[in-house]
Design an enzyme around this catalytic site. Structure first.
Site, PDB file in Angstrom:
ATOM      1  N   TYR A   1       0.833  -1.220   0.000  1.00 55.76           N
ATOM      2  CA  TYR A   1       0.000   0.000   0.000  1.00 55.76           C
ATOM      3  C   TYR A   1       0.856   1.254   0.000  1.00 55.76           C
ATOM      4  O   TYR A   1       0.443   2.300  -0.458  1.00 55.76           O
ATOM      5  CB  TYR A   1      -0.881   0.020   1.258  1.00 55.76           C
ATOM      6  CG  TYR A   1      -2.147  -0.756   1.123  1.00 55.76           C
ATOM      7  CD1 TYR A   1      -2.182  -2.111   1.407  1.00 55.76           C
ATOM      8  CD2 TYR A   1      -3.317  -0.146   0.673  1.00 55.76           C
ATOM      9  CE1 TYR A   1      -3.346  -2.829   1.273  1.00 55.76           C
ATOM     10  CE2 TYR A   1      -4.493  -0.863   0.533  1.00 55.76           C
ATOM     11  CZ  TYR A   1      -4.495  -2.206   0.836  1.00 55.76           C
ATOM     12  OH  TYR A   1      -5.656  -2.923   0.694  1.00 55.76           O
TER      13      TYR A   1
ATOM     14  N   LYS B   1       4.546   9.803  14.262  1.00 60.82           N
ATOM     15  CA  LYS B   1       3.719   8.876  13.472  1.00 60.82           C
ATOM     16  C   LYS B   1       2.861   7.987  14.380  1.00 60.82           C
ATOM     17  O   LYS B   1       1.647   7.859  14.191  1.00 60.82           O
ATOM     18  CB  LYS B   1       4.619   7.999  12.596  1.00 60.82           C
ATOM     19  CG  LYS B   1       3.853   6.913  11.848  1.00 60.82           C
ATOM     20  CD  LYS B   1       2.839   7.481  10.875  1.00 60.82           C
ATOM     21  CE  LYS B   1       1.914   6.388  10.360  1.00 60.82           C
ATOM     22  NZ  LYS B   1       0.844   6.914   9.497  1.00 60.82           N
TER      23      LYS B   1
ATOM     24  N   GLY C   1     -10.819  -1.227  12.707  1.00 55.67           N
ATOM     25  CA  GLY C   1      -9.956  -2.210  12.034  1.00 55.67           C
ATOM     26  C   GLY C   1      -8.866  -1.508  11.236  1.00 55.67           C
ATOM     27  O   GLY C   1      -8.605  -0.320  11.432  1.00 55.67           O
TER      28      GLY C   1
ATOM     29  N   THR D   1       4.903  -3.809   9.423  1.00 55.61           N
ATOM     30  CA  THR D   1       5.468  -3.881  10.790  1.00 55.61           C
ATOM     31  C   THR D   1       4.348  -4.236  11.772  1.00 55.61           C
ATOM     32  O   THR D   1       3.956  -3.427  12.620  1.00 55.61           O
ATOM     33  CB  THR D   1       6.054  -2.510  11.197  1.00 55.61           C
ATOM     34  OG1 THR D   1       5.025  -1.513  10.955  1.00 55.61           O
ATOM     35  CG2 THR D   1       7.292  -2.175  10.416  1.00 55.61           C
TER      36      THR D   1
ATOM     37  N   VAL E   1      -0.453   7.623   4.044  1.00 55.69           N
ATOM     38  CA  VAL E   1      -1.421   7.329   2.979  1.00 55.69           C
ATOM     39  C   VAL E   1      -2.637   6.624   3.555  1.00 55.69           C
ATOM     40  O   VAL E   1      -2.551   5.984   4.586  1.00 55.69           O
ATOM     41  CB  VAL E   1      -0.771   6.464   1.870  1.00 55.69           C
ATOM     42  CG1 VAL E   1       0.296   7.254   1.148  1.00 55.69           C
ATOM     43  CG2 VAL E   1      -0.229   5.160   2.436  1.00 55.69           C
TER      44      VAL E   1
ATOM     45  N   CYS F   1      -3.407   0.166  10.483  1.00 58.27           N
ATOM     46  CA  CYS F   1      -2.708   1.245  11.202  1.00 58.27           C
ATOM     47  C   CYS F   1      -3.228   1.415  12.621  1.00 58.27           C
ATOM     48  O   CYS F   1      -2.510   1.264  13.596  1.00 58.27           O
ATOM     49  CB  CYS F   1      -2.908   2.575  10.494  1.00 58.27           C
ATOM     50  SG  CYS F   1      -2.510   2.606   8.790  1.00 58.27           S
TER      51      CYS F   1
ATOM     52  N   ARG G   1      -6.022   9.079  17.006  1.00 54.65           N
ATOM     53  CA  ARG G   1      -7.283   8.719  16.327  1.00 54.65           C
ATOM     54  C   ARG G   1      -7.972   7.578  17.073  1.00 54.65           C
ATOM     55  O   ARG G   1      -9.181   7.587  17.258  1.00 54.65           O
ATOM     56  CB  ARG G   1      -6.973   8.332  14.892  1.00 54.65           C
ATOM     57  CG  ARG G   1      -8.194   8.143  14.001  1.00 54.65           C
ATOM     58  CD  ARG G   1      -7.776   8.118  12.548  1.00 54.65           C
ATOM     59  NE  ARG G   1      -8.846   7.815  11.630  1.00 54.65           N
ATOM     60  CZ  ARG G   1      -9.725   8.709  11.153  1.00 54.65           C
ATOM     61  NH1 ARG G   1      -9.680   9.960  11.579  1.00 54.65           N
ATOM     62  NH2 ARG G   1     -10.649   8.355  10.289  1.00 54.65           N
TER      63      ARG G   1
ATOM     64  N   THR H   1       5.822   2.311   9.572  1.00 52.31           N
ATOM     65  CA  THR H   1       5.576   2.806  10.930  1.00 52.31           C
ATOM     66  C   THR H   1       6.300   1.910  11.927  1.00 52.31           C
ATOM     67  O   THR H   1       6.162   0.685  11.862  1.00 52.31           O
ATOM     68  CB  THR H   1       4.061   2.790  11.218  1.00 52.31           C
ATOM     69  OG1 THR H   1       3.418   3.575  10.210  1.00 52.31           O
ATOM     70  CG2 THR H   1       3.764   3.366  12.588  1.00 52.31           C
TER      71      THR H   1
HETATM   72  N1  SAJ Z   1     -13.397   4.471  12.449  1.00 51.13           N
HETATM   73  C1  SAJ Z   1     -14.391   4.714  13.398  1.00 51.13           C
HETATM   74  N2  SAJ Z   1     -14.701   6.009  13.697  1.00 51.13           N
HETATM   75  C2  SAJ Z   1     -14.054   7.063  13.117  1.00 51.13           C
HETATM   76  C3  SAJ Z   1     -13.039   6.795  12.166  1.00 51.13           C
HETATM   77  C4  SAJ Z   1     -12.728   5.493  11.848  1.00 51.13           C
HETATM   78  O1  SAJ Z   1     -14.984   3.790  13.940  1.00 51.13           O
HETATM   79  O2  SAJ Z   1     -14.385   8.218  13.416  1.00 51.13           O
HETATM   80  C5  SAJ Z   1     -13.033   3.086  12.158  1.00 51.13           C
HETATM   81  C6  SAJ Z   1     -13.199   2.708  10.707  1.00 51.13           C
HETATM   82  O3  SAJ Z   1     -14.468   2.141  10.480  1.00 51.13           O
HETATM   83  C7  SAJ Z   1     -12.105   1.654  10.522  1.00 51.13           C
HETATM   84  C8  SAJ Z   1     -11.016   2.091  11.475  1.00 51.13           C
HETATM   85  O4  SAJ Z   1     -11.635   2.962  12.428  1.00 51.13           O
HETATM   86  O5  SAJ Z   1     -12.563   0.371  10.899  1.00 51.13           O
HETATM   87  C9  SAJ Z   1      -9.861   2.813  10.824  1.00 51.13           C
HETATM   88  O6  SAJ Z   1     -10.418   3.787   9.992  1.00 51.13           O
HETATM   89  P1  SAJ Z   1      -9.492   5.015   9.407  1.00 51.13           P
HETATM   90  O7  SAJ Z   1     -10.420   5.980   8.756  1.00 51.13           O
HETATM   91  O8  SAJ Z   1      -8.590   5.496  10.439  1.00 51.13           O
HETATM   92  O9  SAJ Z   1      -8.724   4.345   8.186  1.00 51.13           O
HETATM   93  P2  SAJ Z   1      -7.262   3.727   8.136  1.00 51.13           P
HETATM   94  O10 SAJ Z   1      -7.126   2.560   9.006  1.00 51.13           O
HETATM   95  O11 SAJ Z   1      -6.952   3.553   6.692  1.00 51.13           O
HETATM   96  O12 SAJ Z   1      -6.365   4.878   8.734  1.00 51.13           O
HETATM   97  C10 SAJ Z   1      -5.601   5.651   7.887  1.00 51.13           C
HETATM   98  C11 SAJ Z   1      -4.533   6.226   8.747  1.00 51.13           C
HETATM   99  N3  SAJ Z   1      -3.560   6.829   7.874  1.00 51.13           N
HETATM  100  C12 SAJ Z   1      -2.278   6.515   8.085  1.00 51.13           C
HETATM  101  O13 SAJ Z   1      -1.895   5.759   8.952  1.00 51.13           O
HETATM  102  C13 SAJ Z   1      -1.327   7.167   7.185  1.00 51.13           C
HETATM  103  C14 SAJ Z   1      -5.066   7.287   9.665  1.00 51.13           C
HETATM  104  O14 SAJ Z   1      -3.987   7.998  10.261  1.00 51.13           O
HETATM  105  C15 SAJ Z   1      -5.892   8.287   8.926  1.00 51.13           C
HETATM  106  O15 SAJ Z   1      -6.430   9.204   9.870  1.00 51.13           O
HETATM  107  C16 SAJ Z   1      -7.027   7.546   8.238  1.00 51.13           C
HETATM  108  O16 SAJ Z   1      -6.420   6.646   7.298  1.00 51.13           O
HETATM  109  C17 SAJ Z   1      -7.923   8.498   7.482  1.00 51.13           C
HETATM  110  O17 SAJ Z   1      -8.085   9.647   7.963  1.00 51.13           O
HETATM  111  O18 SAJ Z   1      -8.498   8.068   6.482  1.00 51.13           O
END
Ligand code: SAJ
Length: 438
Positions: free
Chosen positions: A22, A221, A272, A99, A170, A275, A228, A135
């Site tokens: 990715y 990072k 899930g 990682t 990303v 990250c 979050r 990371t």
């Molecule tokens: N989720 C929630 N509530 C929220 C946001 C997310 O329940 O308010 C859940 C999602 O359904 C998912 C999980 O958390 O199951 C993760 O969602 P995510 O939007 O954080 O998506 P990721 O895992 O792709 O996280 C990435 C991360 N990017 C990097 O590590 C570079 C994260 O830092 C970003 O904030 C996120 O993308 C993003 O903003 O899209």
């Protein structure tokens, strides 16, 4: 140094990217598009062969990636292989391997990272710049990357080669856009290494490139993703409180966020991905000392508890219809961890399905983004006692609820992502329970 000072701005430097997932694949294609000669090194032979043929292993909708890969290959600027010996030609080597953390000890395994470093070492060219993008736990550059590379190359970091850490930012579905638009932190083992790395990223990053030391960059990072996770856990706990008092957490959240300086995250059926569930454990690895962190592990347990809470909502809602979970027929909509993706890493649906089956339910999984779960929807829900929505795929947003009502046997609907809402579904005769709104 002088060699790279010219070769990087002049784009005559040869760049190797170790790990074409990715993170690695988009950055390899972007560097090739920028004009660099790029050697993509992927340890998985099948994956490397497919990428060489222009088949991206990232099956999701990644705007522009397939075209960029084809262009990078046809221009001859990107070559893909499995042999780390190729790195002997490289002036810059990016490492973008997974990682993961051990599910029990929560410690990073670093199997792929150590593998990449020990394979690179013997071929590392004096004067080269090595940049880790994966990371990693704070301190890893100093305690793992530097010693393993020095040991395997018999070269000295800072003296014979340059070393830096530049974490990726990303997100699935926006990989190429993020690469250009997201601010980046560059941690240099030396200021020179950071400056050289900044010259490389300046070719395609249109956002800030902030320089610091490796430890600070590692902390940044891991912290930004831990932030979050904690924010989501807060929203989830508020959702549980709202359920107790019969309020709608989504209305509460909307109104809270109208208050200045508030940005409450979205409560839901779980957290899930590759990250967010992992990075809090990376942050805590090696940083706690005598401190026993409380907030961060608690946030993790709240979020990991959400799929189990969804199972409880289903059990209680079925009970109101006189149906026991034991022997109930349940369909779960959504296997991915994130809407409109086919990525199931650490998906909350996995523990949910395990729990439902341990309660004696017969469970059907449906997800249009996975071949094995891309069932006919009517067949997948017909005669069921309960339908649980776990992922807000567009297909489920577009679903005709009147059809759904006609197809099911017992009209119990559990909404893990606030897609359908209570009023609309209850007007159609459903027994509705949403996370934070039951
Ligand atoms: N989720 C929630 N509530 C929220 C946001 C997310 O329940 O308010 C859940 C999602 O359904 C998912 C999980 O958390 O199951 C993760 O969602 P995510 O939007 O954080 O998506 P990721 O895992 O792709 O996280 C990435 C991360 N990017 C990097 O590590 C570079 C994260 O830092 C970003 O904030 C996120 O993308 C993003 O903003 O899209």
């Amino acid at each position: 140094m002088e060699n790279l000072e010219k070769a990087i701005p002049g784009k005559t430097a040869i760049v190797a990217v170790i790990g074409l997932g990715y993170v690695g694949l988009p950055v390899a294609c972007t560097l090739a598009q920028t004009g660099f000669k790029v050697l993509g090194i992927e340890r998985d032979q099948t994956k490397a062969a497919r990428i060489s043929k222009g088949i991206s292993p990232i099956s999701d909708q990644e705007p522009g990636l397939a075209e960029l890969l084809t262009e990078a290959l046809s221009s001859g600027r990107l070559q893909v292989g499995t042999d780390h010996e190729q790195c002997g030609q490289a002036d810059v080597i990016l490492i973008a391997v997974e990682t993961p953390v051990d599910p029990d000890s929560r410690a990073p395994t670093y199997e792929a990272l150590r593998g990449a470093l020990t394979s690179l070492g013997p071929h590392l060219k004096p004067g080269a710049l090595v940049i880790v993008e994966s990371t990693i736990a704070p301190g890893t550059m100093q305690d793992v990357v530097r010693p393993v590379l020095e040991e395997s190359s018999s070269l000295k970091a800072g003296q014979d080669f340059h070393l830096a850490f530049c974490p990726e930012r990303v997100m699935p579905g926006k990989l190429l856009a993020n690469l250009r638009e997201c601010n980046r932190v560059i941690g240099g083992a030396t200021p020179e290494a950071a400056e050289l790395a900044r010259e490389l990223y300046r070719h395609f990053v249109r956002a800030d490139l902030d320089i610091t030391d490796t430890l600070t960059a590692e902390l940044v990072k891991a912290t930004e993703n831990t932030y979050r996770d904690v924010q989501i856990a807060f929203a989830n706990e508020i959702a549980l409180l709202c359920e107790n008092v019969g309020a709608d957490v989504h209305q509460v959240r909307d109104l809270v966020n109208k208050s200045p300086l508030r940005a409450m995250h979205v409560p839901g059926a779980g957290v899930g991905g590759h990250c967010i569930p992992k990075d809090p454990w990376l942050l805590l690895h090696g940083t706690q000392g005598q401190l026993q962190a409380k907030l961060i592990p608690t946030a993790r347990s709240i979020n990991d508890g959400m799929p189990l809470h969804v199972a409880q909502l289903a059990e209680e809602s079925l009970m109101t219809e006189g149906v026991a979970m034991e022997g109930a027929k349940v369909t779960v909509l959504g296997y991915a961890y994130l809407e409109n993706t086919s990525d199931a890493r650490n998906s909350p649906t996995i523990p949910l399905v395990e729990r439902l089956r341990s309660m004696g339910a017969t469970v059907t999984i449906h997800d249009p983004h996975f071949q094995e779960y891309d069932l006919d929807l009517e067949e997948a829900v017909s005669g069921r006692d309960c339908v649980i929505l776990m992922v807000a795929h567009n297909e489920y947003r577009a679903l005709d609820l009147a059809d759904l009502r006609a197809w099911v046997s017992t009209p119990v609907l559990i909404d893990g992502r606030n897609v359908w809402g209570k009023t609309r579904t209850e007007d159609l005769g459903f027994i509705y329970a949403g996370v934070g709104n039951r």
